[in-house]
Design an enzyme around this catalytic site. Structure first.
Site, short mmCIF file in Angstrom:
data_model
loop_
_atom_site.label_atom_id
_atom_site.label_comp_id
_atom_site.label_asym_id
_atom_site.label_seq_id
_atom_site.Cartn_x
_atom_site.Cartn_y
_atom_site.Cartn_z
N GLY A 1 0.84 -1.20 0.00
CA GLY A 1 0.00 0.00 0.00
C GLY A 1 0.86 1.24 0.00
O GLY A 1 2.03 1.19 0.42
N GLN B 1 2.93 10.15 1.11
CA GLN B 1 4.25 9.50 1.17
C GLN B 1 5.12 9.86 -0.03
O GLN B 1 6.33 9.63 -0.01
CB GLN B 1 4.09 7.97 1.26
CG GLN B 1 3.49 7.51 2.57
CD GLN B 1 3.36 6.01 2.61
OE1 GLN B 1 2.39 5.44 2.13
NE2 GLN B 1 4.36 5.32 3.17
N CYS C 1 6.17 0.18 7.53
CA CYS C 1 5.76 1.29 6.68
C CYS C 1 6.96 1.73 5.83
O CYS C 1 8.07 1.84 6.34
CB CYS C 1 5.29 2.45 7.55
SG CYS C 1 4.80 3.90 6.59
N LEU C 2 6.70 1.97 4.54
CA LEU C 2 7.79 2.38 3.64
C LEU C 2 8.39 3.72 4.08
O LEU C 2 9.53 4.01 3.76
CB LEU C 2 7.28 2.48 2.20
CG LEU C 2 6.85 1.15 1.57
CD1 LEU C 2 6.14 1.39 0.24
CD2 LEU C 2 8.06 0.24 1.37
N HIS D 1 -4.19 1.31 7.60
CA HIS D 1 -2.83 1.86 7.70
C HIS D 1 -2.66 3.02 6.71
O HIS D 1 -2.18 4.10 7.08
CB HIS D 1 -1.80 0.76 7.43
CG HIS D 1 -0.38 1.23 7.35
ND1 HIS D 1 0.58 0.86 8.27
CD2 HIS D 1 0.24 2.05 6.46
CE1 HIS D 1 1.74 1.45 7.94
NE2 HIS D 1 1.55 2.17 6.84
N GLU D 2 -3.09 2.79 5.46
CA GLU D 2 -2.93 3.85 4.44
C GLU D 2 -3.81 5.05 4.76
O GLU D 2 -3.41 6.19 4.55
CB GLU D 2 -3.25 3.30 3.04
CG GLU D 2 -2.36 2.16 2.58
CD GLU D 2 -0.88 2.41 2.79
OE1 GLU D 2 -0.43 3.57 2.71
OE2 GLU D 2 -0.16 1.42 3.04
N HIS E 1 -2.27 7.60 7.03
CA HIS E 1 -1.35 8.56 6.38
C HIS E 1 -2.08 9.83 5.95
O HIS E 1 -1.51 10.91 5.97
CB HIS E 1 -0.70 7.93 5.14
CG HIS E 1 0.45 7.01 5.46
ND1 HIS E 1 1.63 7.47 6.01
CD2 HIS E 1 0.61 5.68 5.27
CE1 HIS E 1 2.47 6.44 6.15
NE2 HIS E 1 1.87 5.34 5.72
NI NI Z 1 2.80 3.46 5.71
#
Ligand code: NI
Length: 185
Positions: A48, A53, A105-106, A147-148, A151
């Site tokens: 995701g 991000q 998380c990226l 989660h997304e 953000h």
């Molecule tokens: Ni994330």
């Protein structure tokens, strides 16, 4: 199509609340942005990615919970790909039943933490044409979407752990960042 740069903490844009996508924005530019966001997610690789991000403060997320090692065949191909792009996603109902999952998380490299979230969520969103869609998600897919969506509120997994764990991680990142700069010189 383009792979975009993924911002990492403590980048200030990751802490901002995103704004809704306006009806007049649905069109070629938005479509191109969503395909870039998707390409960036697959290249990472990730399950995701949210617009902030990559530094875009609009309420847009892409997910494909099937893009994970756990769902690969012996040749490394996903066995059940399920890509979705959502603009302006809203949780209209969440189950009381919760589940714990170890999230990464990226934008928060090398950090994993168990988080508890509703096991099922009913989501309403706008698809790539701006058409409203709604459906229930369950289990891992529900976790990825929640989660997304965090953000879009400027919340990362670090904000969901203790202040002590958060500051210890950020200090470690800062130290490693300095080392990185020194070695480039
Ligand atoms: Ni994330």
């Amino acid at each position: 199509m383009a792979v975009l740069e993924i911002l990492t903490v403590p980048h200030p844009l990751l802490a901002k609340k995103c704004r809704p996508v306006e009806p007049q924005e649905f069109g070629p530019e938005l479509r191109r942005f969503i395909s870039d966001l998707a390409e960036t997610m697959y290249a990472a690789p990730g399950v995701g990615l949210a617009a902030p991000q990559v530094g875009d403060l609009r309420r847009i997320i892409v997910t494909d919970p099937g893009n994970s090692k756990k769902e690969e065949d012996e040749k490394g191909r996903p066995t059940n790909p399920r890509f979705i792009a959502m603009s302006n996603p809203v949780i209209i109902e969440a189950s009381k039943d919760k589940m714990v999952y170890e999230e990464g998380c990226l934008s928060v490299p090398e950090f994993y933490t168990d988080l508890m979230r509703p096991r099922k969520v009913h989501i309403r969103w706008l698809d790539e044409d701006g058409k409203p869609v709604q459906r229930w998600f369950e289990g891992y897919d529900a976790i990825v979407i929640q989660h997304e969506m965090d953000h879009l509120e400027g919340t990362v997994i670090l904000d969901r752990v203790s202040g002590f764990k958060k500051s210890r991680y950020l200090q470690r990142r800062q130290r490693e960042g300095r080392h990185g700069q020194e070695s480039r010189m």
